[in-house]
Motif scaffolding. Structure first.
Motif, PDB file in Angstrom:
ATOM      1  N   PRO B 290      33.165  26.103  25.298  1.00  0.00           N
ATOM      2  CA  PRO B 290      33.291  27.542  25.587  1.00  0.00           C
ATOM      3  C   PRO B 290      32.304  28.372  24.789  1.00  0.00           C
ATOM      4  O   PRO B 290      31.964  29.482  25.158  1.00  0.00           O
ATOM      5  CB  PRO B 290      34.718  27.887  25.165  1.00  0.00           C
ATOM      6  N   PHE B 291      31.794  27.793  23.659  1.00  0.00           N
ATOM      7  CA  PHE B 291      30.886  28.585  22.807  1.00  0.00           C
ATOM      8  C   PHE B 291      29.440  28.423  23.250  1.00  0.00           C
ATOM      9  O   PHE B 291      28.536  28.922  22.571  1.00  0.00           O
ATOM     10  CB  PHE B 291      31.037  28.159  21.349  1.00  0.00           C
ATOM     11  N   THR B 292      29.201  27.698  24.334  1.00  0.00           N
ATOM     12  CA  THR B 292      27.807  27.540  24.795  1.00  0.00           C
ATOM     13  C   THR B 292      27.217  28.928  25.048  1.00  0.00           C
ATOM     14  O   THR B 292      27.815  29.707  25.797  1.00  0.00           O
ATOM     15  CB  THR B 292      27.786  26.752  26.116  1.00  0.00           C
ATOM     16  N   PRO B 293      26.093  29.247  24.436  1.00  0.00           N
ATOM     17  CA  PRO B 293      25.501  30.570  24.665  1.00  0.00           C
ATOM     18  C   PRO B 293      25.183  30.748  26.157  1.00  0.00           C
ATOM     19  O   PRO B 293      24.786  29.779  26.811  1.00  0.00           O
ATOM     20  CB  PRO B 293      24.208  30.544  23.836  1.00  0.00           C
ATOM     21  N   ASN B 294      25.466  31.948  26.661  1.00  0.00           N
ATOM     22  CA  ASN B 294      25.177  32.278  28.086  1.00  0.00           C
ATOM     23  C   ASN B 294      25.800  31.288  29.056  1.00  0.00           C
ATOM     24  O   ASN B 294      25.199  30.902  30.049  1.00  0.00           O
ATOM     25  CB  ASN B 294      23.643  32.318  28.330  1.00  0.00           C
ATOM     26  N   LEU B 295      26.999  30.841  28.724  1.00  0.00           N
ATOM     27  CA  LEU B 295      27.700  29.913  29.628  1.00  0.00           C
ATOM     28  C   LEU B 295      27.947  30.638  30.959  1.00  0.00           C
ATOM     29  O   LEU B 295      28.516  31.720  30.971  1.00  0.00           O
ATOM     30  CB  LEU B 295      29.034  29.509  28.999  1.00  0.00           C
ATOM     31  N   LYS B 296      27.514  30.063  32.068  1.00  0.00           N
ATOM     32  CA  LYS B 296      27.733  30.713  33.373  1.00  0.00           C
ATOM     33  C   LYS B 296      28.979  30.104  34.007  1.00  0.00           C
ATOM     34  O   LYS B 296      28.898  29.105  34.736  1.00  0.00           O
ATOM     35  CB  LYS B 296      26.499  30.467  34.261  1.00  0.00           C
ATOM     36  N   VAL B 297      30.125  30.704  33.681  1.00  0.00           N
ATOM     37  CA  VAL B 297      31.382  30.139  34.187  1.00  0.00           C
ATOM     38  C   VAL B 297      31.364  30.119  35.718  1.00  0.00           C
ATOM     39  O   VAL B 297      31.804  29.164  36.335  1.00  0.00           O
ATOM     40  CB  VAL B 297      32.561  30.980  33.657  1.00  0.00           C
ATOM     41  N   ASP B 298      30.781  31.174  36.298  1.00  0.00           N
ATOM     42  CA  ASP B 298      30.798  31.267  37.779  1.00  0.00           C
ATOM     43  C   ASP B 298      30.128  30.073  38.418  1.00  0.00           C
ATOM     44  O   ASP B 298      30.433  29.725  39.546  1.00  0.00           O
ATOM     45  CB  ASP B 298      30.012  32.507  38.250  1.00  0.00           C
ATOM     46  N   LEU B 299      29.212  29.452  37.691  1.00  0.00           N
ATOM     47  CA  LEU B 299      28.435  28.386  38.349  1.00  0.00           C
ATOM     48  C   LEU B 299      29.090  27.025  38.203  1.00  0.00           C
ATOM     49  O   LEU B 299      28.590  26.029  38.695  1.00  0.00           O
ATOM     50  CB  LEU B 299      27.009  28.361  37.769  1.00  0.00           C
ATOM     51  N   LEU B 300      30.221  26.997  37.487  1.00  0.00           N
ATOM     52  CA  LEU B 300      30.888  25.689  37.342  1.00  0.00           C
ATOM     53  C   LEU B 300      31.478  25.280  38.678  1.00  0.00           C
ATOM     54  O   LEU B 300      32.119  26.098  39.350  1.00  0.00           O
ATOM     55  CB  LEU B 300      32.020  25.783  36.305  1.00  0.00           C
TER      56      LEU B 300
END
Lengths: 47, 525, 139
Positions: B290-300
């Protein structure tokens, strides 16, 4: 705040399932060797 | 008036114990004994055989009580002999019609279990503060182990046996027999029961085990909602955590699929216990940090899959409410229920009992409403998106690829313009602070592993009432781990995304301790 | 209040390991009075370890197999017999071991000279020539 769940006597990082050596909710057994291994005897061994 | 008969039956059981204890005894001797008591008519006719098993149970328990001080192993000889007798009788039992032997054996076992339950109930009632659960625990534990050894290789019959035990343990639940509580939790988490039931093919044992776990939480509620924990409750709570950790480690899908049932009965003060349930995620899923910088949750990929919810999450909604909500979601025409949530969701005062967790609201109803409206909201968004995609594919030429490639996630503005969001908006503004807290908690319960519910509820935030939303999230983060993945990514988004201007809000500076807390949480986050 | 009172009762008889472990079937009723400097009881767990069964001779393994039926010890004895190339025959309810390479091996059986254990008669090993071991009887 709850509690540190790693102190409840269960090896949560174990690659093996915990249920095979889970002896009881109330006490931990020192080592899994103390938990009687599960075994299954085929019906035909009942001579 | 049947004391003479009781004496004779007691003598027969004593004889069995002697046979059982002989080191040279084997199945042939056991079989010979069964034949002899059959010829004496002990097993004929329901009345005498029931009395016989009742006498065996009482004698086993009494001999334990008598000898337990001197020598535990000897004290259990009666109980262990009784286990062997039951296992041998079931093994020898066959269907009188000669049709379905395994079914007949299971029915016979069920009868014997119910006689043991009757004796336990009587002892529980009569001995009260001196009721000793141990001989009954030993009896059931021995039967579970022996039945596993004997029948595990016949999965069909073995599952029926496990179901018989599950029904028996449901009868013996702590709400009915509090004096058997610790023994009961030992049994439902027993190695020859819990994993066997949960590993039965196609998850067919899950519903039974979920029922037993709900019984445990319901019993815990009054003890947890109250003030100071006593030693008894602390021990029970710790034992519950240990069992849940085994389930989280070995059967996370079970906790995922029934999370709704458990959150309905876990007091909202037990934040870590509830987090433990909500942290479960399917083993075949790899959660991005969850701490990944700029994690694009929408793209999962998983973010658009609806989670499996095996609980009947609409059961707490009345038929009329469900149809009102359905109508509104379809037509978006104003409806009366939108204006009196306070009344609809409040518990009827004389229904407020210890099991409502001390709240004046019907928490299960709020939880059901939130999930039901959310699920419909997601369905509507998907429906409107597929319409748009239909249109945009015809006009992709003139409006460029933007739309055609529009990320399949719906933007917050789209979510905000839906009937579902109207209902949530109303709930936020109509309810008092306690009602709002429970409503927001119901939403936070959906912030789990990546799935369409996590996605939907993590974006359904409102400008208003931010402080309460923050509190609901924060109190779930400051407790000891585990923390649900969806909770973490939502809080990270709240803190980082300039759109929310989080740090501009006065409440983040309301008090030096609060300020320190926010700083520490944001640092860790 | 009743629930609290009965929970206290349940708490005072909190389950311990001894309450749910498998019964030790063999409890000598009148043990032979051996000199006190001899161990008076088997060491706990000594018969629960597979390593110990590697040390037992074949006669002991057969004794445990036939006289401790349905127990963990029977399971360990069977495992050790199998490791020593004995095979259980489900029809004759006894163990066979190849005396030499079989003369014939098909998908359904093997045929040749075997040693088997006579547990009902003289409690000894016997040779059987030209025996057909049908695999459907192999446990």
């Amino acid at each position: 705040l709850g509690r540190d769940l790693t102190t409840l006597g269960l090896s949560l990082n174990s690659a093996e399932p915990l249920y095979g050596t889970f002896a009881s909710p109330w006490f931990e057994v020192p080592t899994s060797a103390d938990v009687e291994a599960e075994f299954h005897v085929p019906a035909c061994y009942n001579v | 008036d049947n004391s003479v008969l009781r004496e004779q039956l007691a003598f027969i059981f004593a004889e069995w114990i002697r046979v059982y204890q002989l080191p040279t005894s084997n199945d042939k001797d056991y079989g010979a004994f069964i034949n002899s008591i059959q010829q004496q008519g002990v097993l004929k006719g329901e009345e005498i055989s029931s009395l016989f098993f009742r006498v065996c149970t009482e004698m086993s328990v009494e001999s334990y009580i008598k000898y337990k001080v001197t020598n535990t192993t000897a004290a259990y000889q009666g109980v262990d002999a009784f286990v062997k007798l039951i296992v041998t009788l079931v093994k020898h039992y066959s269907d009188p019609q000669g049709v379905n032997h395994s079914g007949a054996k299971v029915t016979y076992l069920t009868t014997l279990l119910s006689i043991i339950v009757l004796v336990l109930a009587q002892a529980h009632e009569q001995r009260r503060g001196q009721f000793n659960q141990k001989p009954f625990l030993r009896l059931f534990s021995g039967l579970l182990t022996e039945m596993m050894t004997s029948y595990e290789s016949s999965p069909g019959m073995y599952f029926q046996i496990l179901t018989a035990f599950s029904n028996t343990f449901h009868t013996l639940q702590p709400l009915v027999f509090p004096g058997f509580t610790y023994g009961w939790l030992s049994l439902i988490s027993h190695r020859a029961f819990m994993p066997k039931l949960l590993l039965a093919e196609n998850g067919k044992g899950w519903a039974s085990f979920q029922k037993l776990l709900v019984c445990l939480f319901r019993f815990l509620i009054p003890f947890l909602v109250g003030g100071e924990m006593r030693d008894t409750t602390r021990a029970l709570y710790k034992g519950t955590l240990r069992v849940l950790l085994v389930l989280l480690h070995d059967f996370p899908e079970f906790l995922c699929d029934y999370h709704f049932s458990f959150c309905d009965v876990i007091p909202h003060t037990c934040i870590q216990l509830r987090n433990l349930i909500l942290s479960a995620f399917p083993r075949n899923m790899r959660l991005p940090d969850p701490f990944t910088p700029n994690l694009k949750v929408d793209l999962l990929a998983e973010i658009h899959q609806p989670p499996r919810v095996l609980s009947d999450y609409t059961s707490s909604l009345s038929v009329s409410m469900k149809s009102d909500v359905d109508t509104y979601l379809r037509t978006r025409e104003h409806a009366a229920f939108l204006d009196n949530w306070q009344e609809i969701l409040a518990l009827d005062p004389n229904n407020q009992d210890l099991f409502s967790g001390g709240s004046k609201y019907n928490v299960p109803m709020i939880n059901s409403l939130v999930l039901y409206v959310g699920v419909n909201g997601i369905a509507q968004l998907h429906a409107s998106k597929s319409e748009d995609n239909g249109n945009s594919s015809s006009s992709s030429k003139d409006i460029g690829d933007a739309n055609a490639n529009r990320s399949s996630s719906s933007s917050s503005s789209q979510i905000a313009q839906t009937a579902s969001m109207d209902i949530f908006q109303k709930l936020l503004t109509e309810l008092d602070s306690e009602g709002r807290y429970l409503f927001l908690s119901a939403i936070a319960n959906q912030l789990r592993y990546p799935n369409s519910h996590t996605h939907y509820f993590s974006r359904a935030t409102q400008e208003k009432i931010k402080e309460q939303i923050t509190r609901v999230l924060l109190e779930r983060l400051i407790v000891n781990r585990p923390h649900p993945w969806g909770l973490l990514i939502t809080f990270i988004e709240l803190i980082k995304n300039p759109r929310y201007a989080f740090w501009d809000h006065a409440f983040t500076r309301i008090d030096p301790d609060i300020e320190k807390l926010f700083d520490s949480v944001s640092r860790s986050v | 209040f009743f629930a609290q009172q009965m929970l206290e009762a349940s708490y005072q008889f909190m389950p311990e390991a001894v309450d749910t472990e498998r019964p030790k079937n063999y409890a000598p009723k009148d043990p032979y009075p051996t000199p006190s400097y001899y161990p008076q009881a088997p060491m706990p767990g000594v018969f629960d370890s597979p390593a110990m069964f590697e040390k037992f001779d074949i006669d002991t393994l057969f004794f445990i197999f036939y006289y401790q039926q349905g127990t963990y010890q029977q399971y360990l004895a069977a495992r050790e017999l199998k490791k020593q190339s004995w095979r259980f025959h489900k029809k004759y309810l006894t163990w066979f071991q190849r005396h030499e390479e079989p003369k014939a091996i098909t998908d359904d059986y093997e045929q040749g000279t075997y040693i088997y254990f006579d547990y009902e008669g003289a409690w000894c090993q016997r040779k059987k020539t030209d025996f057909r071991f049908e695999y459907k009887f192999l446990e």
